[in-house]
Design a protein around this motif. Structure first.
Motif, mmCIF file in Angstrom:
data_model
loop_
_atom_site.group_PDB
_atom_site.id
_atom_site.type_symbol
_atom_site.label_atom_id
_atom_site.label_comp_id
_atom_site.label_asym_id
_atom_site.label_seq_id
_atom_site.Cartn_x
_atom_site.Cartn_y
_atom_site.Cartn_z
ATOM 1 N N SER A 157 0.841 -1.200 0.000
ATOM 2 C CA SER A 157 0.000 0.000 0.000
ATOM 3 C C SER A 157 0.873 1.246 0.000
ATOM 4 N N MET A 158 0.391 2.284 -0.663
ATOM 5 C CA MET A 158 1.127 3.535 -0.743
ATOM 6 C C MET A 158 1.355 4.128 0.643
ATOM 7 N N ASP A 159 0.315 4.077 1.493
ATOM 8 C CA ASP A 159 0.416 4.679 2.827
ATOM 9 C C ASP A 159 1.474 3.996 3.687
ATOM 10 N N SER A 160 1.593 2.667 3.548
ATOM 11 C CA SER A 160 2.575 1.956 4.374
ATOM 12 C C SER A 160 3.998 2.355 4.016
ATOM 13 N N VAL A 161 4.269 2.570 2.716
ATOM 14 C CA VAL A 161 5.611 2.981 2.292
ATOM 15 C C VAL A 161 5.884 4.417 2.717
ATOM 16 N N VAL A 162 4.880 5.289 2.614
ATOM 17 C CA VAL A 162 5.030 6.676 3.069
ATOM 18 C C VAL A 162 5.293 6.704 4.575
ATOM 19 N N ALA A 163 4.536 5.895 5.316
ATOM 20 C CA ALA A 163 4.722 5.830 6.767
ATOM 21 C C ALA A 163 6.107 5.293 7.122
ATOM 22 N N GLY A 164 6.552 4.265 6.391
ATOM 23 C CA GLY A 164 7.887 3.724 6.631
ATOM 24 C C GLY A 164 8.977 4.737 6.339
ATOM 25 N N ALA A 165 8.797 5.533 5.270
ATOM 26 C CA ALA A 165 9.776 6.559 4.919
ATOM 27 C C ALA A 165 9.827 7.652 5.979
ATOM 28 N N LEU A 166 8.663 8.052 6.481
ATOM 29 C CA LEU A 166 8.618 9.089 7.516
ATOM 30 C C LEU A 166 9.259 8.589 8.814
ATOM 31 N N TYR A 167 8.995 7.345 9.167
ATOM 32 C CA TYR A 167 9.582 6.772 10.377
ATOM 33 C C TYR A 167 11.101 6.660 10.246
ATOM 34 N N ALA A 168 11.567 6.248 9.058
ATOM 35 C CA ALA A 168 13.011 6.128 8.821
ATOM 36 C C ALA A 168 13.687 7.494 8.880
ATOM 37 N N ALA A 169 13.072 8.507 8.259
ATOM 38 C CA ALA A 169 13.651 9.855 8.268
ATOM 39 C C ALA A 169 13.662 10.438 9.677
ATOM 40 N N ALA A 170 12.609 10.160 10.449
ATOM 41 C CA ALA A 170 12.545 10.666 11.825
ATOM 42 C C ALA A 170 13.627 10.022 12.693
ATOM 43 N N ARG A 171 13.807 8.715 12.547
ATOM 44 C CA ARG A 171 14.835 8.033 13.337
ATOM 45 C C ARG A 171 16.231 8.469 12.916
ATOM 46 N N LYS A 172 16.417 8.682 11.628
ATOM 47 C CA LYS A 172 17.728 9.109 11.146
ATOM 48 C C LYS A 172 18.112 10.466 11.705
ATOM 49 N N ASN A 173 17.123 11.340 11.883
ATOM 50 C CA ASN A 173 17.368 12.680 12.415
ATOM 51 C C ASN A 173 17.062 12.770 13.912
#
Length: 308
Positions: A157-173
């Motif tokens: 699903s599009m939302d799951s990939v968007v959510a995963g990207a946001l979570y990854a970017a948040a953890r990275k920063n």
């Protein structure tokens, strides 16, 4: 001593030293004794761009638009066909063509662009809920674009990939956002977001350091509404626990909530283990277990007269 030919400065106005060095790359004089930076008289503090439109008389000076942004499907480079008010100047036939072009411009788009429009709109909406910075939004949008280009979105699903990207970017920063919060905001199961997150990290080569309990202390403290002294004491206790190797292998949220709870006991702020567990989104059992471990190792009874 090297003096710029473009300035009459002979000594440092701060310490009086004559040992000055000229830096060609920055066009500055630097005192070698105290490090004071002396700006030469030749620096131009005006704008470095020009206006070329004669009708404006050179009064309005501006750049060529906004910078590129990954959070916009077109990166902010698209244009709009005129304004409705400008159609008055046109003839009847040209006016019909004008309105037809304005109507069809947003409709003509590829599947890739439509996907990006929906995905990035959802990304901005959820990012605003968490008050994340533009840097995190830009990084999450860039990850999602790379995922589309590598066809990682297919079958998910599009939302799951968007959510995963946001979570990854948040953890990275080092932005303390939990999977539970992301899951609730997107309305998707935590397990599905976790799969998308691990896929992005693996396929895009994203390296993320383990989360530190310190990242969560300030967040939980804001929810509990405790004093600054309590926060400082919690950070000190956390440093002690880290030095003694007590946080290794433990969940960062449990450790952060436990040291914050101990700090409220030290400063006699009326907060319970249930309050700390609710703020951290974990169980009271986790708080209790971490508290017992820290109670003995940090000698809380002898130091702060805290009963177990």
């Amino acid at each position: 001593m090297v003096i710029s030919s473009e300035t009459n400065v002979k000594k440092c106005p701060h310490c009086g030293s004559k040992d000055l060095r000229y830096d060609k790359t920055t066009n500055e004089l630097i005192c070698q004794k105290c490090g004071y930076v002396i700006e030469p008289d030749s620096i131009d503090y005006g704008r470095e761009w020009r206006a070329f439109e004669e009708e404006k008389g050179g009064e309005e000076k501006g750049r060529m638009g906004l910078p590129l942004s990954y959070t916009k499907y077109d990166k902010g480079t698209s244009t709009v066909i005129g304004k409705a008010s400008e159609s008055i100047k046109l003839s009847n036939s040209n006016r019909r063509t004008f309105y037809k072009l304005r109507k069809w411009q947003p409709r003509i788009s590829t599947a890739f662009e439509r996907n990006l429009k929906f995905a990035l709109t959802e990304l901005r909406h959820v990012s605003n809920q968490f008050h994340v910075s533009n840097i995190i939004q830009e990084e999450a949008a860039k990850m999602y674009r790379e995922a589309i280009n590598r066809r990682l979105v297919r079958g998910r699903s599009m939302d799951s990939v968007v959510a995963g990207a946001l979570y990854a970017a948040a953890r990275k920063n080092r932005k303390p956002i939990t999977l539970d919060e992301i899951s609730e905001a997107f309305g998707i199961e935590k397990k599905e977001i976790g799969k998308a997150y691990r896929l992005l990290c693996r396929e895009l080569g994203i390296k993320i350091l383990p989360t530190s309990p310190k990242d969560y202390v300030y967040k939980f403290a804001a929810v509990l509404n405790v004093s600054n002294k309590t926060i400082n004491d919690a950070i000190k206790l956390l440093d002690e626990a880290e030095d003694k190797g007590l946080i290794s292998g433990k969940g960062p949220m449990g450790i952060a909530a436990a040291v914050l709870y101990i700090a409220t006991l030290i400063n006699k702020e009326k907060k319970t283990q249930r309050d700390a567990a609710k703020a951290a989104g974990i169980t009271e059992v986790t708080i209790r277990n971490r508290y017992k471990e820290l109670y003995t190792a940090l000698k809380l009874k002898e130091r702060f007269k805290i009963e177990e």
